[in-house]
Design a protein around this motif. Structure first.
Motif, PDB file in Angstrom:
ATOM      1  N   PRO A 200      24.323 -31.529 -39.537  1.00  0.00           N
ATOM      2  CA  PRO A 200      25.187 -31.585 -40.726  1.00  0.00           C
ATOM      3  C   PRO A 200      26.078 -30.372 -40.904  1.00  0.00           C
ATOM      4  N   ALA A 201      25.648 -29.218 -40.419  1.00  0.00           N
ATOM      5  CA  ALA A 201      26.443 -27.996 -40.584  1.00  0.00           C
ATOM      6  C   ALA A 201      27.626 -27.928 -39.635  1.00  0.00           C
ATOM      7  N   ASN A 202      27.704 -28.857 -38.695  1.00  0.00           N
ATOM      8  CA  ASN A 202      28.792 -28.888 -37.732  1.00  0.00           C
ATOM      9  C   ASN A 202      30.011 -29.533 -38.383  1.00  0.00           C
ATOM     10  N   HIS A 203      31.052 -28.752 -38.589  1.00  0.00           N
ATOM     11  CA  HIS A 203      32.289 -29.252 -39.197  1.00  0.00           C
ATOM     12  C   HIS A 203      33.468 -29.129 -38.224  1.00  0.00           C
TER      13      HIS A 203
ATOM     14  N   PHE B 184      32.588 -22.869 -45.503  1.00  0.00           N
ATOM     15  CA  PHE B 184      31.787 -21.692 -45.158  1.00  0.00           C
ATOM     16  C   PHE B 184      30.660 -22.074 -44.194  1.00  0.00           C
ATOM     17  N   GLU B 185      30.013 -23.195 -44.481  1.00  0.00           N
ATOM     18  CA  GLU B 185      28.937 -23.672 -43.619  1.00  0.00           C
ATOM     19  C   GLU B 185      29.452 -23.947 -42.207  1.00  0.00           C
ATOM     20  N   GLY B 186      30.620 -24.597 -42.135  1.00  0.00           N
ATOM     21  CA  GLY B 186      31.179 -24.945 -40.833  1.00  0.00           C
ATOM     22  C   GLY B 186      31.565 -23.737 -40.008  1.00  0.00           C
TER      23      GLY B 186
ATOM     24  N   LYS C 276      33.768 -35.471 -45.809  1.00  0.00           N
ATOM     25  CA  LYS C 276      33.349 -34.335 -44.992  1.00  0.00           C
ATOM     26  C   LYS C 276      34.605 -33.634 -44.510  1.00  0.00           C
ATOM     27  N   TYR C 277      34.565 -32.299 -44.501  1.00  0.00           N
ATOM     28  CA  TYR C 277      35.701 -31.484 -44.090  1.00  0.00           C
ATOM     29  C   TYR C 277      35.501 -31.007 -42.649  1.00  0.00           C
ATOM     30  N   TYR C 278      36.626 -30.886 -41.931  1.00  0.00           N
ATOM     31  CA  TYR C 278      36.561 -30.526 -40.519  1.00  0.00           C
ATOM     32  C   TYR C 278      37.580 -29.446 -40.169  1.00  0.00           C
TER      33      TYR C 278
END
Length: 363
Positions: free
Chosen positions: A108-111, A157-159, A216-218
Motif C-alpha cells: 500500500p505504501a507504494n505510490h 509523504f508515504e510514497g 490513490k495518488y501516484y
C-alpha cells in the motif's frame, strides 16, 4: 512545435501525432488501439455532422507528444502509452518496472505509477513504449475538504518515503509529476485530452468528491530518477534540473548534492505552491513545509521524520477542522456562497452516513 500545430488545419496531424499514426497498426497488433484520429483510415467526424471540430472527440490534439491514450483490446481498459528513448533516460523503464514488480506492487505504501508492460517497436531497442494506467493531475478535480487534502499529503509523504527506503531518489517529484487514479472519481470516465469533458466531448465529465470515492495518488516520470546500492549511504549527484526551478542548492552551483534532500524540497515546495499559497485553511502545514524547503539541504528532515511529524499534526486536527471546506484564496463572494452552501449539504450527509472525515482508498 505548437507554432507548427497552430498553422495546421484541424484535420491535419502535427509531427508528434504522425509518429503515432504511422505505428497505429503495429500498436494494434500489440493489443493497443489508438483513438480514431490516429487511424490511417481516419475521416474527421465533423465532415459529416453539424458539430464544429472543436466540439468533437477526434478534434482534440495530443497535449504531450511522447504520451498518448489507447484502449487495451484485451479488456477495453483505457491506458496511457509513453514513448521513451533509453539513450536519453537509461534508468526510467528499469526503475518503473522495479516498483511494479510482484514483490513491491501490492504494498500500500507504494505510490509509483504501475507499469503494465514495456515493449519496443520497429526493431529499435532504443525506443520503448511503457504502458500505464490513465491518470489525471492530482489537484483535479479540486479538493473539497481539509480532510481530503490531509489524505493527499499522507499518501505523498508515504510514497516518497517508500521510494527512499528502496534507495530510489525521484529527483523531479514536483507537482506536475504527481497524479491520481480517477477510476472511481469519474465513474463514466472522461476524454483523455479534454479532461473536463465526457468521452465523446458532448458535455462536462461528471465526478464525485474525494470523500465519496478516495483516490490513490501516484508519482510518475522516472526519467532522471536514480537507484542506489544500499551500501551507498550518502550518494551525491551533479545537479540536474527538473520541472521545479527553485531548488536552492542548484542555484549557481554544480557541486554534487544529496538527491534525497532535493526530493524533500520538491515535495514540500509542491505543497507550498499548490496549497499553502493558493488555499485557505491549511496553515497547520506551514511549519513542516518550511523545514522541508529551507535553503540548506543538510538541515531538511529526512522522509522518515517528515512522516512522523505529519502524523503528529494529523492527529491534532479536530473533526470539525477536517470536514471544513478548502477555500481558494481568489474565490469571489458569489462562488464563496454557492460553494459553501453545496459543501454544507454534502457535509451533513457525510456525517449522517458515518463517512470518515479523512477518506482513504481501499488497500
Amino acid at each position: 512545435m505548437w507554432e507548427t500545430a497552430a498553422r495546421l488545419l484541424p484535420e491535419e496531424l502535427d509531427p508528434r501525432e504522425v509518429w503515432w499514426r504511422d505505428r497505429y497498426q503495429r500498436l494494434a497488433k500489440q493489443g493497443y488501439l489508438l483513438r480514431p484520429r490516429y487511424s490511417p483510415q481516419w475521416v474527421p467526424s465533423w465532415k459529416s455532422s453539424n458539430r464544429h471540430w472543436k466540439d468533437t472527440e477526434d478534434g482534440k490534439r495530443l497535449e504531450y507528444g511522447q504520451v498518448i491514450d489507447a484502449t487495451r483490446t484485451l479488456d477495453g481498459k483505457v491506458v496511457t502509452l509513453k514513448r521513451i528513448k533509453r539513450s536519453d533516460h537509461p534508468y526510467e523503464a528499469d526503475i518503473a518496472l522495479y516498483f511494479s514488480s510482484q514483490a513491491l506492487a501490492s504494498q500500500p505504501a507504494n505510490h509509483c505509477v504501475p507499469v503494465y508492460a514495456v515493449f519496443t517497436l520497429d526493431g529499435d531497442d532504443n525506443t520503448m513504449i511503457m504502458v500505464m494506467p490513465l491518470l489525471r493531475p492530482y489537484d483535479d478535480p479540486g479538493f473539497d475538504t481539509v480532510g481530503e487534502a490531509v489524505e493527499c499529503f499522507r499518501q505523498l509523504f508515504e510514497g516518497l518515503q517508500f521510494m527512499h527506503k528502496h534507495r530510489v531518489a525521484h529527483r523531479d517529484c514536483m507537482n506536475k509529476n504527481i497524479m491520481l487514479d480517477p477510476t472511481h472519481l469519474y465513474p463514466e470516465s472522461y476524454h483523455p485530452v479534454a479532461t473536463h469533458l465526457n468521452k465523446d466531448c458532448a458535455g462536462h465529465a461528471k465526478h464525485v468528491t474525494r470523500t465519496q470515492q478516495p483516490p490513490k495518488y501516484y508519482f510518475i516520470d522516472f526519467g532522471i530518477s536514480r537507484r542506489y546500492d544500499p551500501s551507498d549511504s550518502s550518494p551525491k549527484e551533479i545537479p540536474i534540473w527538473g520541472g521545479d526551478k527553485e531548488v536552492p542548492e542548484f542555484q549557481n552551483s554544480n557541486e554534487p548534492r544529496d538527491p534525497f534532500a532535493t526530493d524533500v524540497f520538491y515535495i514540500g515546495n509542491a505543497i507550498k505552491m499548490d496549497f499553502i499559497l493558493e488555499k485557505r485553511g491549511l496553515e497547520f502545514m506551514k511549519p513542516l513545509v518550511i523545514s522541508m524547503i529551507q535553503a540548506d539541504p543538510d538541515k531538511r528532515p529526512k522522509m522518515d521524520e517528515v512522516v512522523t511529524r505529519f502524523d503528529e499534526i494529523r492527529l491534532r486536527l479536530s473533526q470539525r477542522k477536517l470536514r471544513s471546506r478548502v477555500v481558494d484564496v481568489n474565490e469571489d463572494l458569489f462562488d464563496l456562497v454557492v460553494r459553501t452552501t453545496s459543501h454544507w449539504k454534502r457535509r451533513i450527509g457525510f456525517v449522517a452516513r458515518g463517512i470518515p472525515a479523512i477518506p482513504s482508498p481501499p488497500s
